[in-house]
Design a protein around this motif. Sequence first.
Motif: not given
Length: 288
Positions: A68-77, A168-169
């Motif tokens: 499980h990946i958590l992309d923080i402040a990921g915005g437009t991807g 989260v990994d």
Amino acid sequence: THFGFSTVTESQKRAMVASVFTSVADSYDKMNDLMSFGWHRVWKDHFVSTLNPGFSPLSSSDPSAPQHILDIAGGTGDIAFRMLHHAHNVNSNPNVRVTISDINRAMLSVGKSRSADLPASQQAALSFVEANAEDLSLTRPLQPILSQQEQTFFDPATATSSIPDNSVDLYTVAFGIRNFSNIPQALREAYRVLKPGGVFACLEFSKADRHPLFNSVYKEWSFRAIPLIGQLVAGDRDSYQYLVESIERFPRQEEFRDMIVDAGFRVAGQGWEDLTGGVAAVHRGMKP
Ligand code: SAM
């Protein structure tokens, strides 16, 4: 008329960041290319490939171990999409899922529409969440934007769910953390949600002052050209002025590494890698 920076409070910074990213959301991807001569793509590719999502060295018996990946402040991807591509296509691990989270619905909504071009299996492994990186116990799934006048900044009072401890990994944040009002608090939240052995990884603008000549050219570009391009291309000088100033104010490599260590993470070696002479840097920490 740029933002008087040195005296801003946390709540003023929050309001500024809200208006900046609501205002730049639609031109964000194009502006990134113009401002960095496309370099941001090279940095992002490097960031993702060195993290090597989907590869599980510890469980070679199970090469498709879930992650499980958590992309923080990921915005437009940009980071989330690269993570999925690398995990699913390069490492052939379909059991990697990515949560892309941002405080700004306008940015996330652009990401959501871009994700329509991804293969169905990648879309299925992707979820969009509104949250403030400083408190991941208050989140909600991305809501549609119904009118132009709507507040697109996440209101914690509307939260419906939480990101649990030790769940989260891999936690990623790219070009986001310098906008946070309380960086130590966000690092503590990263630590909380990561599993033991999980990795915190940050890609951010940094200090390129080891080479004075290069640095002076870079500074000229940032302080003169970027606000001007912002004005001409996006019709928004102030937002791009803010972005340049926020880079200037972000701590140097060593100092940021110490903040990561203070939050409880272990770092390997010096704790970071400079990219393009330090214009950007990747910091990593592991939760013991
Ligand atoms: N990671 C993306 C990329 O690399 O293209 C987007 C980076 S963009 C420069 C910064 C993002 O940080 C914006 O989408 C903004 O809304 C988000 N942001 C700012 N403060 C935040 C906070 N406190 N919590 C979560 N996201 C935040």
